[in-house]
Motif scaffolding. Structure first.
Motif, PDB file in Angstrom:
ATOM      1  N   SER A  81       5.495   2.962   0.592  1.00 30.09           N
ATOM      2  CA  SER A  81       4.826   2.636  -1.049  1.00 30.09           C
ATOM      3  C   SER A  81       6.662   2.008  -2.047  1.00 30.09           C
ATOM      4  O   SER A  81       7.508   2.392  -1.506  1.00 30.09           O
ATOM      5  CB  SER A  81       4.582   3.583  -1.765  1.00 30.09           C
ATOM      6  N   ALA A  82       6.090   1.530  -2.989  1.00 28.60           N
ATOM      7  CA  ALA A  82       7.028   1.001  -3.743  1.00 28.60           C
ATOM      8  C   ALA A  82       8.593   2.051  -4.316  1.00 28.60           C
ATOM      9  O   ALA A  82       9.749   1.816  -4.288  1.00 28.60           O
ATOM     10  CB  ALA A  82       6.973   0.473  -5.253  1.00 28.60           C
ATOM     11  N   ASP A  83       7.740   3.468  -3.893  1.00 33.99           N
ATOM     12  CA  ASP A  83       8.905   4.365  -4.550  1.00 33.99           C
ATOM     13  C   ASP A  83       9.559   5.352  -3.339  1.00 33.99           C
ATOM     14  O   ASP A  83      10.716   5.663  -3.744  1.00 33.99           O
ATOM     15  CB  ASP A  83       7.255   5.954  -4.575  1.00 33.99           C
ATOM     16  N   VAL A 129      10.132  -5.392  -4.124  1.00 31.83           N
ATOM     17  CA  VAL A 129       9.156  -4.496  -3.987  1.00 31.83           C
ATOM     18  C   VAL A 129       8.612  -4.813  -4.948  1.00 31.83           C
ATOM     19  O   VAL A 129       7.298  -4.254  -4.466  1.00 31.83           O
ATOM     20  CB  VAL A 129       9.803  -3.436  -5.867  1.00 31.83           C
ATOM     21  N   HIS A 130       7.987  -6.229  -5.457  1.00 26.67           N
ATOM     22  CA  HIS A 130       6.557  -6.812  -5.688  1.00 26.67           C
ATOM     23  C   HIS A 130       5.991  -7.191  -4.636  1.00 26.67           C
ATOM     24  O   HIS A 130       4.579  -7.425  -4.568  1.00 26.67           O
ATOM     25  CB  HIS A 130       7.044  -7.636  -6.497  1.00 26.67           C
ATOM     26  N   TYR A 176       6.160  -5.132  -1.704  1.00 24.83           N
ATOM     27  CA  TYR A 176       5.709  -4.248  -1.004  1.00 24.83           C
ATOM     28  C   TYR A 176       4.558  -3.903  -1.477  1.00 24.83           C
ATOM     29  O   TYR A 176       2.779  -3.426  -0.868  1.00 24.83           O
ATOM     30  CB  TYR A 176       6.747  -3.528  -1.233  1.00 24.83           C
ATOM     31  N   GLU A 177       3.884  -4.509  -3.345  1.00 20.87           N
ATOM     32  CA  GLU A 177       2.989  -3.907  -4.591  1.00 20.87           C
ATOM     33  C   GLU A 177       2.290  -5.046  -3.455  1.00 20.87           C
ATOM     34  O   GLU A 177       0.700  -4.302  -3.623  1.00 20.87           O
ATOM     35  CB  GLU A 177       3.179  -3.580  -5.515  1.00 20.87           C
ATOM     36  N   LEU A 178       2.331  -6.175  -3.123  1.00 16.89           N
ATOM     37  CA  LEU A 178       0.926  -6.716  -2.881  1.00 16.89           C
ATOM     38  C   LEU A 178       0.681  -6.590  -1.715  1.00 16.89           C
ATOM     39  O   LEU A 178      -0.708  -7.032  -1.167  1.00 16.89           O
ATOM     40  CB  LEU A 178       1.532  -8.295  -2.860  1.00 16.89           C
ATOM     41  N   THR A 180       0.513  -3.789  -0.290  1.00 16.58           N
ATOM     42  CA  THR A 180      -0.737  -2.651  -0.225  1.00 16.58           C
ATOM     43  C   THR A 180      -1.653  -3.748  -0.316  1.00 16.58           C
ATOM     44  O   THR A 180      -3.029  -2.619  -0.132  1.00 16.58           O
ATOM     45  CB  THR A 180      -0.120  -1.938  -1.084  1.00 16.58           C
ATOM     46  N   LYS A 181      -2.043  -4.294  -0.690  1.00 16.44           N
ATOM     47  CA  LYS A 181      -4.277  -4.813  -1.552  1.00 16.44           C
ATOM     48  C   LYS A 181      -4.081  -5.896  -0.307  1.00 16.44           C
ATOM     49  O   LYS A 181      -5.677  -6.025  -0.492  1.00 16.44           O
ATOM     50  CB  LYS A 181      -3.249  -5.832  -2.929  1.00 16.44           C
ATOM     51  N   TYR A 217      -0.889 -14.068   0.581  1.00 17.15           N
ATOM     52  CA  TYR A 217      -1.220 -13.350  -0.827  1.00 17.15           C
ATOM     53  C   TYR A 217      -1.875 -14.289  -1.763  1.00 17.15           C
ATOM     54  O   TYR A 217      -3.379 -14.309  -2.434  1.00 17.15           O
ATOM     55  CB  TYR A 217      -0.341 -12.440  -1.749  1.00 17.15           C
ATOM     56  N   VAL A 228       0.892 -11.296 -10.674  1.00 17.78           N
ATOM     57  CA  VAL A 228       0.889 -10.792 -11.647  1.00 17.78           C
ATOM     58  C   VAL A 228      -0.521 -11.111 -12.543  1.00 17.78           C
ATOM     59  O   VAL A 228       0.291 -12.254 -12.966  1.00 17.78           O
ATOM     60  CB  VAL A 228       2.408 -10.111 -11.982  1.00 17.78           C
TER      61      VAL A 228
END
Length: 170
Positions: A48-50, A64-65, A67-69, A71-72, A118, A152
């Motif tokens: 996770s980004a955290d 960071v972005h 990793y966010e993508l 997870t999708k 993505y 985004v």
């Protein structure tokens, strides 16, 4: 003379038939999974980004972005090879493995392949179609200078949102 000619022909044939040893890079496709994972499979999660500890830099937002993508689209990246060849050096099994740890955000190839995957998923490409694009090198066209904007959606300006809610009320 015949012996020298024979040796030259054999040497030339060996060079032509095995270019990978001369290019310094494996020519085969890195590790990936043919199909997605099942719900009960014990697959490590994407970080996770955290939990990321990337230092402040020009590319931190892109890292960071990514990793966010990731997870999708975990099923998609589980089925993709990684052309930094981390399967050989780190024992990774697919592009998914790269984002289970911080390796994915520290590697240009991993991030470009993630952003490419993505984008192609958004275009309704199947994991197999995306893999064909990755194998053919299409991921190399991803520009990391602008990648943080991939995936985004633009926010609706507040005044438009208020106007829409007022219009519904009347």
């Amino acid at each position: 003379m015949k012996r020298l000619l024979s040796v030259l022909c054999i040497t030339l044939a060996a060079i032509i038939s095995s270019p990978a040893q001369w290019l310094g890079k494996p020519m085969d496709v890195p590790a990936y999974h043919d199909t997605g994972f099942a719900k009960g499979d014990n697959i490590p999660p994407i970080l996770s980004a955290d939990n990321l500890s990337f230092p402040e830099s020009k590319y931190r937002a892109v890292q960071v972005h990514a990793y966010e993508l990731a997870t999708k689209i975990p099923q998609v990246i589980y089925q993709q090879p990684c052309y930094c060849y981390c399967d050989r050096g780190h024992g990774h099994k697919s592009l998914h493995s790269c984002f289970e740890v911080e390796h994915g955000g520290n590697c240009v190839a991993c991030m470009k392949e993630l952003y490419y995957s993505y984008q192609m998923t958004e275009q309704k490409k199947t994991p197999a179609q995306i893999r064909m694009g990755i194998v053919s090198g299409e991921w190399q066209q991803v520009n990391l200078d602008t990648a943080a904007s991939i995936g985004v959606t633009p926010k609706t300006p507040a005044h438009k949102a208020v106007s829409k809610s007022k219009a519904k009320a009347t």
